[in-house]
Motif scaffolding. Structure first.
Motif, PDB file in Angstrom:
ATOM      1  N   GLN A  76       0.837  -1.209   0.000  1.00  0.00           N
ATOM      2  CA  GLN A  76       0.000   0.000   0.000  1.00  0.00           C
ATOM      3  C   GLN A  76       0.867   1.252   0.000  1.00  0.00           C
ATOM      4  O   GLN A  76       0.633   2.199  -0.755  1.00  0.00           O
ATOM      5  N   LEU A  77       1.884   1.273   0.851  1.00  0.00           N
ATOM      6  CA  LEU A  77       2.772   2.440   0.896  1.00  0.00           C
ATOM      7  C   LEU A  77       3.406   2.657  -0.475  1.00  0.00           C
ATOM      8  O   LEU A  77       3.499   3.793  -0.947  1.00  0.00           O
ATOM      9  N   ARG A  78       3.833   1.582  -1.099  1.00  0.00           N
ATOM     10  CA  ARG A  78       4.472   1.722  -2.419  1.00  0.00           C
ATOM     11  C   ARG A  78       3.508   2.277  -3.459  1.00  0.00           C
ATOM     12  O   ARG A  78       3.924   2.861  -4.443  1.00  0.00           O
ATOM     13  N   ARG A  79       2.211   2.074  -3.220  1.00  0.00           N
ATOM     14  CA  ARG A  79       1.217   2.627  -4.151  1.00  0.00           C
ATOM     15  C   ARG A  79       0.720   3.998  -3.693  1.00  0.00           C
ATOM     16  O   ARG A  79      -0.191   4.569  -4.285  1.00  0.00           O
ATOM     17  N   GLY A  80       1.303   4.516  -2.618  1.00  0.00           N
ATOM     18  CA  GLY A  80       0.867   5.821  -2.113  1.00  0.00           C
ATOM     19  C   GLY A  80      -0.465   5.761  -1.401  1.00  0.00           C
ATOM     20  O   GLY A  80      -1.102   6.788  -1.169  1.00  0.00           O
ATOM     21  N   GLU A  81      -0.901   4.559  -1.023  1.00  0.00           N
ATOM     22  CA  GLU A  81      -2.175   4.408  -0.312  1.00  0.00           C
ATOM     23  C   GLU A  81      -1.906   4.445   1.188  1.00  0.00           C
ATOM     24  O   GLU A  81      -1.541   3.434   1.793  1.00  0.00           O
ATOM     25  N   LEU A  82      -2.082   5.616   1.766  1.00  0.00           N
ATOM     26  CA  LEU A  82      -1.709   5.791   3.170  1.00  0.00           C
ATOM     27  C   LEU A  82      -2.920   5.723   4.103  1.00  0.00           C
ATOM     28  O   LEU A  82      -2.773   5.668   5.322  1.00  0.00           O
ATOM     29  N   LEU A  83      -4.112   5.704   3.494  1.00  0.00           N
ATOM     30  CA  LEU A  83      -5.304   5.769   4.347  1.00  0.00           C
ATOM     31  C   LEU A  83      -5.555   4.505   5.166  1.00  0.00           C
ATOM     32  O   LEU A  83      -6.052   4.603   6.296  1.00  0.00           O
ATOM     33  N   PRO A  84      -5.228   3.311   4.654  1.00  0.00           N
ATOM     34  CA  PRO A  84      -5.423   2.133   5.524  1.00  0.00           C
ATOM     35  C   PRO A  84      -4.591   2.224   6.807  1.00  0.00           C
ATOM     36  O   PRO A  84      -5.081   1.878   7.885  1.00  0.00           O
ATOM     37  N   LEU A  85      -3.367   2.715   6.709  1.00  0.00           N
ATOM     38  CA  LEU A  85      -2.541   2.866   7.915  1.00  0.00           C
ATOM     39  C   LEU A  85      -3.147   3.921   8.843  1.00  0.00           C
ATOM     40  O   LEU A  85      -3.230   3.729  10.061  1.00  0.00           O
ATOM     41  N   ARG A  86      -3.578   5.022   8.249  1.00  0.00           N
ATOM     42  CA  ARG A  86      -4.207   6.058   9.079  1.00  0.00           C
ATOM     43  C   ARG A  86      -5.427   5.493   9.790  1.00  0.00           C
ATOM     44  O   ARG A  86      -5.662   5.758  10.967  1.00  0.00           O
ATOM     45  N   GLU A  87      -6.208   4.696   9.065  1.00  0.00           N
ATOM     46  CA  GLU A  87      -7.427   4.143   9.656  1.00  0.00           C
ATOM     47  C   GLU A  87      -7.081   3.201  10.812  1.00  0.00           C
ATOM     48  O   GLU A  87      -7.726   3.221  11.865  1.00  0.00           O
ATOM     49  N   TRP A  88      -6.041   2.399  10.621  1.00  0.00           N
ATOM     50  CA  TRP A  88      -5.628   1.469  11.684  1.00  0.00           C
ATOM     51  C   TRP A  88      -5.182   2.270  12.918  1.00  0.00           C
ATOM     52  O   TRP A  88      -5.573   1.940  14.045  1.00  0.00           O
ATOM     53  N   LEU A  89      -4.399   3.304  12.688  1.00  0.00           N
ATOM     54  CA  LEU A  89      -3.964   4.144  13.813  1.00  0.00           C
ATOM     55  C   LEU A  89      -5.152   4.831  14.476  1.00  0.00           C
ATOM     56  O   LEU A  89      -5.221   4.967  15.695  1.00  0.00           O
ATOM     57  N   ARG A  90      -6.079   5.258  13.649  1.00  0.00           N
ATOM     58  CA  ARG A  90      -7.249   5.956  14.180  1.00  0.00           C
ATOM     59  C   ARG A  90      -8.010   5.047  15.146  1.00  0.00           C
ATOM     60  O   ARG A  90      -8.354   5.444  16.247  1.00  0.00           O
ATOM     61  N   VAL A  91      -8.271   3.835  14.679  1.00  0.00           N
ATOM     62  CA  VAL A  91      -9.052   2.904  15.496  1.00  0.00           C
ATOM     63  C   VAL A  91      -8.292   2.540  16.773  1.00  0.00           C
ATOM     64  O   VAL A  91      -8.852   2.574  17.865  1.00  0.00           O
ATOM     65  N   HIS A  92      -6.999   2.202  16.619  1.00  0.00           N
ATOM     66  CA  HIS A  92      -6.275   1.615  17.745  1.00  0.00           C
ATOM     67  C   HIS A  92      -5.609   2.642  18.653  1.00  0.00           C
ATOM     68  O   HIS A  92      -5.370   2.349  19.820  1.00  0.00           O
ATOM     69  N   VAL A  93      -5.319   3.811  18.115  1.00  0.00           N
ATOM     70  CA  VAL A  93      -4.634   4.820  18.938  1.00  0.00           C
ATOM     71  C   VAL A  93      -5.489   6.092  19.072  1.00  0.00           C
ATOM     72  O   VAL A  93      -5.872   6.478  20.181  1.00  0.00           O
ATOM     73  N   HIS A  94      -5.799   6.724  17.933  1.00  0.00           N
ATOM     74  CA  HIS A  94      -6.387   8.065  17.992  1.00  0.00           C
ATOM     75  C   HIS A  94      -7.724   8.075  18.723  1.00  0.00           C
ATOM     76  O   HIS A  94      -7.950   8.900  19.602  1.00  0.00           O
ATOM     77  N   ARG A  95      -8.615   7.172  18.326  1.00  0.00           N
ATOM     78  CA  ARG A  95      -9.959   7.208  18.923  1.00  0.00           C
ATOM     79  C   ARG A  95      -9.954   6.831  20.395  1.00  0.00           C
ATOM     80  O   ARG A  95     -10.928   7.076  21.101  1.00  0.00           O
ATOM     81  N   GLN A  96      -8.867   6.226  20.849  1.00  0.00           N
ATOM     82  CA  GLN A  96      -8.782   5.867  22.262  1.00  0.00           C
ATOM     83  C   GLN A  96      -8.631   7.108  23.136  1.00  0.00           C
ATOM     84  O   GLN A  96      -8.983   7.084  24.315  1.00  0.00           O
ATOM     85  N   GLY A  97      -8.071   8.175  22.547  1.00  0.00           N
ATOM     86  CA  GLY A  97      -7.869   9.392  23.341  1.00  0.00           C
ATOM     87  C   GLY A  97      -7.098   9.075  24.608  1.00  0.00           C
ATOM     88  O   GLY A  97      -6.107   8.362  24.581  1.00  0.00           O
ATOM     89  N   TYR A  98      -7.603   9.601  25.717  1.00  0.00           N
ATOM     90  CA  TYR A  98      -6.898   9.464  26.996  1.00  0.00           C
ATOM     91  C   TYR A  98      -7.580   8.410  27.876  1.00  0.00           C
ATOM     92  O   TYR A  98      -7.566   8.510  29.098  1.00  0.00           O
ATOM     93  N   ARG A  99      -8.153   7.379  27.236  1.00  0.00           N
ATOM     94  CA  ARG A  99      -8.794   6.336  28.043  1.00  0.00           C
ATOM     95  C   ARG A  99      -7.793   5.595  28.920  1.00  0.00           C
ATOM     96  O   ARG A  99      -8.090   5.222  30.042  1.00  0.00           O
ATOM     97  N   LEU A 100      -6.611   5.349  28.345  1.00  0.00           N
ATOM     98  CA  LEU A 100      -5.569   4.591  29.045  1.00  0.00           C
ATOM     99  C   LEU A 100      -4.300   5.426  29.112  1.00  0.00           C
ATOM    100  O   LEU A 100      -4.057   6.255  28.241  1.00  0.00           O
TER     101      LEU A 100
END
Lengths: 500, 500
Positions: B441-465
């Protein structure tokens, strides 16, 4: 309790800082705020305004002001600070929290209803919201207190010290002088045309020219900035952080030039406050009308004058060699000063503009007095448009629904525009008497002597005196339409080749 | 007293709004503030921060939080909100007002002394201010409270939950692994050169390319903006109003590109907070280190990778046909990844960067423990620079005086940069496991799947933990240098053709 002036001053400074930050958040909202952040910004502004209100009505501030009002050792400026803040606080304290909340809700609802009504061009859709707003504003006026004239209590929020009893005779006389003047100009044999129509003016070149204008009038870009927005305005956070906006329209360069000069007039006022007044209630104009006098003086009396463009037209022609081909100074002056009765206030020329204001003022009085059934407002509007200007709106969107002010509940605001026009002419007359070389200076593009005169006599005064008392001090007499009408007669008589 | 969650939430929202407005005033200070307004802005910020502090330490908030902490009916997010705000409030309450004031004065004085010392390249001029600041910070650490390790109490302000006892072994091991790695790379027979030196890159074209990068990583320009500033940073007022800045340098386009990607990493984190957390304490990163992990992941692990530029180098070459003539993908990757021990932390490459951090961390421990005479700090700095990186600063300006942090009293901040690097590698490793197609994906310039994974697992968690607990949850283990060192060995071993 705070029984020292420094501790009272600290409260004044805190309020002024909060006001500055509200200014920043508002400016940002109109210039750089990302689209999706509108809701967040509304919350932020509401929180800031709530804090400002809380600090203002804080009983400890009330006690400190009451104590200070009895202190004979305070100097004149300190006494004025106490007076101005007491006035602001007394008004805030008098409005019950429930009414503050109801007004905010009515504003929000009124704005939505007005937008929808305007879109559908049907006043009836706005009528219930306006009815609710009028009821609340009457209630608010009674809470503020008045001598039987409710409108005075609202006017006081924009033009402290002004009264209907003082204003109505002046605006009525103005109206009765302007109506025949408009008719005479319309019938003048000499036609004044707008040669700029249909031409295209590069917006980047317009922007660069507005920066030249700012430099010429002496607006300090190290103590302020200019940006772009849909509706030009002057905001900022402090006299050393004054933020103007202008609007760039490829088909109408006059919009950018006169917006810039107009806002610069406001901006010079803000930048000109006395350093000793920074972060105190005195670093403010005593009224909206006086603030508007500065923008109108620069925009119209100076910025639309022959003398001004004798200097600035050559560089303008150089900046737009193709777009201005064949126009010339005379053609440009004609475009900038053409008188033409029209439907929309914000597009009106100097002669017809105040008739738009008088119309609104008369209707506002009827509305606040509950002397005009709301369903008859569009007809009353249209009838006056015909009587004063000889034009009739084809629909409510181009008539009674054109301004946002009533949706926002801002009744009492419109007359300050007319006061600004009247004061601007009186102040310029006084400047001409004080600076015998003024006209020659304008013709040479030397605008700083006029700015300096205004700075000393108006700007640096801040809020020491109420507006009309300051006008009296500077011009030798108070509110009058004499100077303004003389200015119009001279300028437009010459332009149209008629006797006015 | 507020004994309902909605009334407590209203206090949280007010604090968050005030924090947002402080963010706006700070952002504006670095981007658009007129030069003469600096003093006014300092007053405005001080007033806002004072109000924020006043609301935070308000005893009624303390009572409401204490009540809420005992409520079993609150859901997990509400409990987390109460926990996070209680933590912030407890720390604020513990510091006496006199100490808060003394620290602010020491900051202001420290900054002035540091600027002068840096200008004259003499640490001795800064030493008295640093001594005063250290004494106050020790006093503050004791006021916060700790288990005998004062540094922990300061670290807690930037990296809640982290302790010296946990951090020192990891950073020491990291240091001991990096020193020989740097030496091996320096001795590698294959030379990696920066072919970009001496070329000129049009800054407007750089700007346009940074906008492409922002679009590619999925930074939402309707919920944020990018502007220019001297020092790039991420600010803003709300997850839907995230403001990045970048720096444009005609002679060094990498500065703009990697600043933009770095700040976008921070910005994606902010934009990714859960809508349900907006205007609550959960719409925040649990630590500076975790925030930095997002910027470092995008800037370094993704943004300096071969895969990334396999896609982005062709459009880059098209945007700068002359400036990049003869460079090619390999040359560009070499310029972006060249390892070179140097004096200045902010210019350091990925391999040497953490050695700059470990050096500062070690000195900070000695300083807070009062185990290093201040007059010996420059020598201790220079000795470690030589030992870790093989270079010795020619003067204090390029050595111990290069960073603003100590002048500002920010002891405990530096290690969060290293934590960001370590966490970034661990998170990317976890993303690779979760997204088997990631590299393609990175080689194809498709960065949104990584962003989405980070969003779900890190960003949306905020300060829960807390930060490390979140890392544990996402990667399966806590803080470690294993992933980061493996990442460096693989990438730089290949680039330099050596076994690391």
């Amino acid at each position: 309790m705070d029984r020292t002036f420094p501790s009272l001053l600290a409260r004044m400074q805190e309020l002024k800082d909060l006001g500055g930050v509200i200014g920043l958040a508002t400016w940002d909202q109109e210039t750089f705020l990302p689209a999706k952040a509108e809701g967040a910004r509304a919350h932020q502004l509401s929180t800031l305004q709530g804090l400002y209100h809380e600090r203002l009505v804080d009983p400890r501030l009330g006690e400190a002001l009451a104590w200070a009002a009895g202190q004979k050792t305070l100097d004149a400026d300190q006494q004025a600070m106490v007076r101005v803040l007491t006035h602001e606080r007394d008004r805030a304290v008098r409005v019950p929290q429930a009414l503050v909340k109801a007004l905010a809700e009515a504003q929000s609802h009124g704005l939505a209803a007005w937008r929808q009504a305007r879109k559908e061009k049907r006043f009836a859709l706005f009528q219930p919201a306006l009815e609710r707003m009028l009821a609340l504003r009457r209630e608010q006026a009674d809470a503020y207190g008045h001598d039987g004239e409710r409108y005075d209590a609202l006017l006081e929020g924009y033009e402290p010290g002004m009264r209907v009893s003082r204003l109505t005779p002046v605006l009525t006389a103005l109206r009765d002088a302007l109506i025949p003047m408009v008719a005479t100009l319309a019938a003048a044999p000499r036609k004044v045309e707008n040669l700029l129509e249909g031409r295209r003016f590069d917006t980047e070149a317009q922007w660069r020219f507005t920066l030249k204008l700012l430099a010429a009038v002496g607006f300090d870009l190290e103590a302020g900035r200019q940006d772009r927005s849909i509706h030009p305005f002057t905001g900022g956070t402090h006299p050393q952080d004054v933020r103007l906006t202008t609007r760039l329209d490829e088909t109408n360069p006059l919009s950018a030039f006169f917006s810039t000069i107009h806002e610069a007039g406001h901006g010079l006022y803000e930048q000109g406050f006395d350093e000793a007044h920074y972060r105190t209630p005195l670093a403010a104009a005593p009224s909206m009308g006086l603030h508007e006098s500065q923008s109108r003086l620069w925009e119209n009396v100076v910025g639309r004058s022959r003398a001004f463009w004798e200097h600035f037209f050559p560089p303008l022609a150089q900046a737009f060699p193709e777009a201005l081909a064949g126009v010339g100074l005379e053609g440009f002056l004609a475009a900038a000063n053409r008188v033409s009765p029209s439907l929309i206030r914000t597009e009106a020329d100097e002669v017809t503009y105040n008739l738009h204001i008088v119309l609104r003022y008369e209707l506002e009085l009827l509305l606040i007095h509950d002397e005009l059934p709301l369903s008859e407002v569009p007809a009353a509007w249209n009838e006056r448009m015909q009587r004063y200007l000889g034009v009739t709106p084809p629909d409510d969107a181009q008539g009674v629904l054109q301004d946002i002010h009533w949706a926002w509940g801002e009744l009492g605001y419109f007359p300050t525009y007319a006061l600004g026009n009247l004061y601007s002419a009186s102040l310029f007359r006084a400047a001409e008497r004080a600076l015998p070389d003024l006209n020659a200076q304008l013709r040479r593009g030397e605008l700083l002597p006029l700015r300096e005169w205004l700075r000393v006599h108006v700007h640096r005064q801040g809020y020491r005196l109420p507006a009309e008392a300051l006008i009296q001090q500077v011009t030798g007499r108070g509110l009058t339409d004499t100077d303004f009408l003389a200015y119009l007669r001279e300028k437009y008589g010459a332009l149209y080749g008629v006797k006015l």
